[in-house]
Enzyme design. Structure first.
Site, PDB file in Angstrom:
ATOM      1  N   ASP A  31       2.869  -2.903  -8.344  1.00  0.00           N
ATOM      2  CA  ASP A  31       2.716  -2.584  -7.079  1.00  0.00           C
ATOM      3  C   ASP A  31       3.371  -3.830  -6.091  1.00  0.00           C
ATOM      4  OD1 ASP A  31       2.150  -1.486  -4.636  1.00  0.00           O
ATOM      5  OD2 ASP A  31       0.217  -1.097  -4.884  1.00  0.00           O
ATOM      6  N   ASP A  32       4.428  -3.468  -5.466  1.00  0.00           N
ATOM      7  CA  ASP A  32       5.046  -4.497  -4.493  1.00  0.00           C
ATOM      8  C   ASP A  32       5.827  -5.871  -5.207  1.00  0.00           C
ATOM      9  OD1 ASP A  32       4.075  -2.785  -2.747  1.00  0.00           O
ATOM     10  OD2 ASP A  32       2.924  -4.572  -1.591  1.00  0.00           O
ATOM     11  N   CYS A  71       4.408   2.812  -1.003  1.00  0.00           N
ATOM     12  CA  CYS A  71       3.768   3.269  -2.172  1.00  0.00           C
ATOM     13  C   CYS A  71       3.628   4.770  -2.404  1.00  0.00           C
ATOM     14  CB  CYS A  71       2.310   2.837  -2.124  1.00  0.00           C
ATOM     15  SG  CYS A  71       2.001   1.062  -2.229  1.00  0.00           S
ATOM     16  N   ARG A  75       5.704   6.697  -5.343  1.00  0.00           N
ATOM     17  CA  ARG A  75       5.143   7.342  -6.461  1.00  0.00           C
ATOM     18  C   ARG A  75       5.077   8.687  -6.782  1.00  0.00           C
ATOM     19  NH1 ARG A  75       1.058   3.102  -7.802  1.00  0.00           N
ATOM     20  NH2 ARG A  75       2.064   1.379  -6.804  1.00  0.00           N
ATOM     21  N   LYS A 128      -3.558   2.309 -10.169  1.00  0.00           N
ATOM     22  CA  LYS A 128      -3.540   2.803  -8.939  1.00  0.00           C
ATOM     23  C   LYS A 128      -2.776   4.242  -8.737  1.00  0.00           C
ATOM     24  CE  LYS A 128      -1.383   1.816  -4.563  1.00  0.00           C
ATOM     25  NZ  LYS A 128      -0.881   0.774  -3.663  1.00  0.00           N
ATOM     26  N   HIS A 130      -2.852   6.652  -5.610  1.00  0.00           N
ATOM     27  CA  HIS A 130      -2.213   6.767  -4.488  1.00  0.00           C
ATOM     28  C   HIS A 130      -1.298   8.193  -3.963  1.00  0.00           C
ATOM     29  CE1 HIS A 130      -1.233   4.114  -0.749  1.00  0.00           C
ATOM     30  NE2 HIS A 130      -1.885   5.031  -0.304  1.00  0.00           N
ATOM     31  N   SER A 153      -4.473   2.270  -2.126  1.00  0.00           N
ATOM     32  CA  SER A 153      -4.222   0.451  -2.001  1.00  0.00           C
ATOM     33  C   SER A 153      -5.623  -0.286  -2.026  1.00  0.00           C
ATOM     34  CB  SER A 153      -3.501   0.272  -1.172  1.00  0.00           C
ATOM     35  OG  SER A 153      -2.142   0.894  -1.281  1.00  0.00           O
ATOM     36  N   HIS A 229       0.193  -6.234  -5.264  1.00  0.00           N
ATOM     37  CA  HIS A 229       0.016  -5.773  -3.753  1.00  0.00           C
ATOM     38  C   HIS A 229      -1.295  -6.505  -3.070  1.00  0.00           C
ATOM     39  CE1 HIS A 229      -1.482  -3.290  -0.658  1.00  0.00           C
ATOM     40  NE2 HIS A 229      -0.410  -2.427  -0.721  1.00  0.00           N
ATOM     41  N   ASP A 279       6.888  -0.431  -7.569  1.00  0.00           N
ATOM     42  CA  ASP A 279       7.089   0.844  -6.647  1.00  0.00           C
ATOM     43  C   ASP A 279       7.708   0.656  -5.353  1.00  0.00           C
ATOM     44  OD1 ASP A 279       5.375  -0.891  -5.556  1.00  0.00           O
ATOM     45  OD2 ASP A 279       4.035   0.785  -4.668  1.00  0.00           O
ATOM     46  N   ASN A 280       8.028  -0.597  -5.235  1.00  0.00           N
ATOM     47  CA  ASN A 280       8.963  -1.181  -4.352  1.00  0.00           C
ATOM     48  C   ASN A 280       8.956  -2.563  -3.953  1.00  0.00           C
ATOM     49  OD1 ASN A 280       5.713  -0.096  -2.515  1.00  0.00           O
ATOM     50  ND2 ASN A 280       6.524  -2.090  -2.199  1.00  0.00           N
ATOM     51  N   LYS A 300       9.893  -4.846   0.966  1.00  0.00           N
ATOM     52  CA  LYS A 300       9.003  -3.558   1.187  1.00  0.00           C
ATOM     53  C   LYS A 300       9.200  -2.893   2.352  1.00  0.00           C
ATOM     54  CE  LYS A 300       4.144  -2.420   1.036  1.00  0.00           C
ATOM     55  NZ  LYS A 300       2.762  -2.647   0.561  1.00  0.00           N
TER      56      LYS A 300
HETATM   57 MG    MG Z   1       3.881  -0.582  -3.071  1.00  0.00          MG
END
Ligand code: MG
Length: 462
Positions: A31-32, A71, A75, A128, A130, A153, A229, A279-280, A300
């Site tokens: 994540d991130d 996110c 996803r 996660k 989301h 998150s 994240h 994811d980003n 992001k």
């Molecule tokens: Mg993310």
């Protein structure tokens, strides 16, 4: 004699000798994580030996994209193989799902887990989610046999207080975020102790892999790390592990997690594919608690390369992939079609897919069928890449306080081969390229059907 031949023929048809066991699939989704955050992608201080080894023994993808730069829509793209505009999982008004959201991934969508279940797979989601925290949207309602993780998150449900993410991370105080930890659909811990969450996700993942190796069915494991994240947390064993500060500690713990998953996979000779990505891009607002996009522009939340190009490693055991660096395009949208293909299945023909089958790139027998990528910002196409050219119809600098998107007519045009940092506009020199990209965009828009927006639905009372 005739009877014997008939019997043998029947037995052959019932149990063909070539019916090899279907391969297992493991997706590790951060994540991130920024494009420049792994040592195999050039980070000069963070050490990621496990991922570096996988990249050396497998494939390092340098042009691999996600379906959105935040996110929830990202996803939704991975899990369905379809751009989130098709499932209602993106919005111009609410970027992601929140704890007051009433929407989630619609039941009509076919997830990777559901597609593989049709092929006889055991499935698990760890980490996660989301894609909707209400029971009807959780992984166990979307084809996963089991779930262990947080439903949104790790910075949501913040308990009133003035302490910043930086202060709370420095004190390792996770209690300011009242995020629940779920097993299947039941809350088993609240707030989730985020200090040990990477380790516990890892233990769950390893337990699942080992259990399935003993069972008969092939498996699909979706391990979605809730870090890096913000707020940043790591296990005691990783305090001061990195020379790169707390952010480095977190990445190095994730790398340790990868090493544990790989060790478990290696315990069996059943063919297993592993994909590692995020994811980003990095959340640059958070300074030293956010990652690095390396040579890419922005991070992001933006449709510049730093928001949507992710450091991606693919690996397989015991039969390896065709080793090397893959400079061709790929996307998380492609994972569902690729896995279904490797499992010997077929995609349903009742819906549009935005993903392609990358299996020929994995074994080196062919090139990537992906030549185009649409960069959505909410519900709008901000940019389109075709071949080496990327046209920006709109841009929004995420980190300069710019409130409104800037329109570009003609679009800004960059050659990502010559200019990966998207600095030198070539629009004037290439009207033909712009015309081609506009035609592709129009054709794509024609394939869209109106759907109910899921991110704008709020629970009664909110
Ligand atoms: Mg993310």
């Amino acid at each position: 004699m005739h009877r014997l031949v008939t019997l043998l023929a029947v037995l052959f048809l019932a149990f063909p000798a070539h019916a090899a066991k279907k391969p297992n699939f493991v997706v590790i989704f951060c994540d991130d994580l920024g494009y420049g955050d792994l040592s195999c992608f050039g980070h000069p201080a963070i050490k990621t030996p496990a991922l570096d080894q996988l990249a050396a023994d497998g494939q390092k993808w340098t042009n691999f994209y996600v379906a959105a730069s935040v996110c929830t829509p990202s996803r939704a793209g991975l899990i369905t193989g379809r751009l989130p505009i098709r499932s209602g999982m993106c919005s111009d008004r609410r970027a992601v799902l929140f704890p007051d959201s009433a929407g989630g991934l619609p039941a009509s969508e076919l997830t990777i887990a559901e597609a593989l279940k049709k092929e006889g797979y055991a499935t698990a989601a760890v980490g996660k989610w989301h894609l909707g925290h209400l029971p009807q949207f959780l992984p166990t309602s979307h084809g996963f046999d089991s779930y262990f993780g947080i439903p949104y998150s790790n910075d949501m449900d913040k308990v009133r207080g003035t302490a910043s993410h930086f202060e709370l991370a420095a004190k390792a105080d996770f209690t300011a975020y009242n995020v629940p930890l779920l097993r299947d659909t039941a809350v088993i811990e609240r707030p989730a102790d985020q200090r040990t969450i990477t380790r516990r996700y890892t233990e769950e993942a390893v337990k699942f892999i080992k259990a399935k190796q003993k069972g008969g069915a092939p498996y699909f494991l979706y391990l979605a790390q809730s870090l890096p994240h913000i707020p940043l947390f790591r296990d005691k064993a990783f305090h001061g592990h990195s020379t790169s500060g707390i952010y480095g500690d977190v990445i190095e713990e994730i790398d340790w997690s990868v090493s544990q998953v790989v060790a478990a996979i290696r315990e069996s000779d059943d063919q297993t594919y592993l994909v590692f990505t995020s994811d980003n891009g990095p959340w640059l607002t958070f300074k030293t608690h956010g990652g690095s996009a390396g040579p890419l522009r922005e991070g992001k939340g933006s449709t510049w390369e730093g928001g949507m190009r992710e450091p991606t490693v693919m690996w397989a055991h015991p039969k390896p992939l065709k080793k090397g660096i893959v400079h061709e395009m790929g996307s998380t949208l492609d994972l569902l079609p690729t896995f279904v293909s490797l499992a010997g299945g077929k995609l349903p023909d009742d819906r549009e897919y935005d993903g392609y089958d990358l299996s020929k790139v994995l074994d080196g027998s062919g090139s990537s069928p992906r030549h185009t990528m649409f960069f959505y910002h909410g519900e709008q196409i901000f940019a389109v890449r075709h071949g080496q050219f990327k046209a920006h119809f709109q841009t929004k600098e995420r980190y300069t306080g710019q409130k409104k998107a800037r329109q570009h007519d003609p679009p800004l045009l960059y050659h990502l081969g010559h200019d990966v940092g998207e600095k030198f506009d070539l629009a004037k020199a290439h009207p033909d390229v712009i015309a081609k990209i506009k035609a592709l965009t129009e054709a794509h828009k024609k394939s869209l059907k109106p759907v109910e927006n899921q991110l704008e639905k709020r629970a009664v009372g909110n």
